[in-house]
Motif scaffolding. Sequence first.
Motif, PDB file in Angstrom:
ATOM      1  N   ALA A   1       0.837  -1.208   0.000  1.00  0.00           N
ATOM      2  CA  ALA A   1       0.000   0.000   0.000  1.00  0.00           C
ATOM      3  C   ALA A   1       0.870   1.255   0.000  1.00  0.00           C
ATOM      4  O   ALA A   1       0.553   2.242  -0.666  1.00  0.00           O
ATOM      5  CB  ALA A   1      -0.935  -0.003   1.209  1.00  0.00           C
TER       6      ALA A   1
ATOM      7  N   GLY B   1      -7.422   4.076  -5.458  1.00  0.00           N
ATOM      8  CA  GLY B   1      -6.844   3.286  -4.386  1.00  0.00           C
ATOM      9  C   GLY B   1      -7.139   1.808  -4.501  1.00  0.00           C
ATOM     10  O   GLY B   1      -7.795   1.349  -5.436  1.00  0.00           O
ATOM     11  N   THR B   2      -6.638   1.071  -3.509  1.00  0.00           N
ATOM     12  CA  THR B   2      -6.712  -0.384  -3.497  1.00  0.00           C
ATOM     13  C   THR B   2      -7.107  -0.865  -2.115  1.00  0.00           C
ATOM     14  O   THR B   2      -6.728  -0.274  -1.111  1.00  0.00           O
ATOM     15  CB  THR B   2      -5.339  -0.985  -3.896  1.00  0.00           C
ATOM     16  N   SER B   3      -7.843  -1.971  -2.084  1.00  0.00           N
ATOM     17  CA  SER B   3      -8.235  -2.604  -0.832  1.00  0.00           C
ATOM     18  C   SER B   3      -7.889  -4.088  -0.923  1.00  0.00           C
ATOM     19  O   SER B   3      -8.231  -4.757  -1.900  1.00  0.00           O
ATOM     20  CB  SER B   3      -9.742  -2.431  -0.603  1.00  0.00           C
TER      21      SER B   3
ATOM     22  N   ALA C   1      -6.448  -0.932   3.249  1.00  0.00           N
ATOM     23  CA  ALA C   1      -6.903  -0.142   2.097  1.00  0.00           C
ATOM     24  C   ALA C   1      -6.113   1.148   2.030  1.00  0.00           C
ATOM     25  O   ALA C   1      -5.674   1.675   3.045  1.00  0.00           O
ATOM     26  CB  ALA C   1      -8.396   0.153   2.224  1.00  0.00           C
ATOM     27  N   ASP C   2      -5.947   1.653   0.806  1.00  0.00           N
ATOM     28  CA  ASP C   2      -5.247   2.922   0.636  1.00  0.00           C
ATOM     29  C   ASP C   2      -5.962   3.772  -0.404  1.00  0.00           C
ATOM     30  O   ASP C   2      -6.768   3.265  -1.171  1.00  0.00           O
ATOM     31  CB  ASP C   2      -3.788   2.692   0.217  1.00  0.00           C
TER      32      ASP C   2
ATOM     33  N   GLY D   1       1.150   2.283  -3.763  1.00  0.00           N
ATOM     34  CA  GLY D   1      -0.081   3.066  -3.666  1.00  0.00           C
ATOM     35  C   GLY D   1       0.147   4.512  -3.334  1.00  0.00           C
ATOM     36  O   GLY D   1       0.310   5.356  -4.216  1.00  0.00           O
TER      37      GLY D   1
ATOM     38  N   ILE E   1      -3.557   5.121   4.722  1.00  0.00           N
ATOM     39  CA  ILE E   1      -3.745   3.672   4.792  1.00  0.00           C
ATOM     40  C   ILE E   1      -4.737   3.408   5.910  1.00  0.00           C
ATOM     41  O   ILE E   1      -4.573   3.902   7.030  1.00  0.00           O
ATOM     42  CB  ILE E   1      -2.418   2.944   5.073  1.00  0.00           C
TER      43      ILE E   1
ATOM     44  N   SER F   1      -9.573  -2.710  -6.661  1.00  0.00           N
ATOM     45  CA  SER F   1      -8.823  -1.492  -6.921  1.00  0.00           C
ATOM     46  C   SER F   1      -9.487  -0.690  -8.029  1.00  0.00           C
ATOM     47  O   SER F   1     -10.133  -1.254  -8.914  1.00  0.00           O
ATOM     48  CB  SER F   1      -7.386  -1.840  -7.331  1.00  0.00           C
TER      49      SER F   1
END
Length: 145
Positions: free
Chosen positions: A43, A124-126, A73-74, A47, A57, A119
């Motif tokens: 992340a 962002g992405t989880s 997640a970020d 990220g 984050i 994502s």
Amino acid sequence: MVQAYLYIQQERFGKRIQVVWQLEAETNVLIPSLTIQPLIENALKHGILKRSEGGTIHIRMINVDTHLEITVADNGVGMDEEQLAKLLQPKERSSSSIGLINTHRRLQHHYGQGLRITSKLHEGTSVSFVVVAKTPLDALPLDKY
């Protein structure tokens, strides 16, 4: 270990790294070592630190029935559908995703399911996974990780 790692990174990058902890787990559950930290490292590296302003984050641990759900997640750069589809594919991986793939495989081995990754590019992405509580009474507290 995760808290120490994040402290060092926050000292290094200052206000570019924000961390939000959401610990709603009441059950003590053993969490396999080196499952959360690689997710946080990804992340950060892939990220939020790719954005000049950095980001946040979110680390979330909640009880859901008989298991603990852990999410990192970020709000970093995210990934497109193609990158996301290749992420956990052994033939398509790069050396930078080896920690993620190893974590995914270990979770699959222990709990029958690995990482769930979502994502959106520029959002962002989880990454989340579950840990099944086998014997909560003899497990270590979450704050030991």
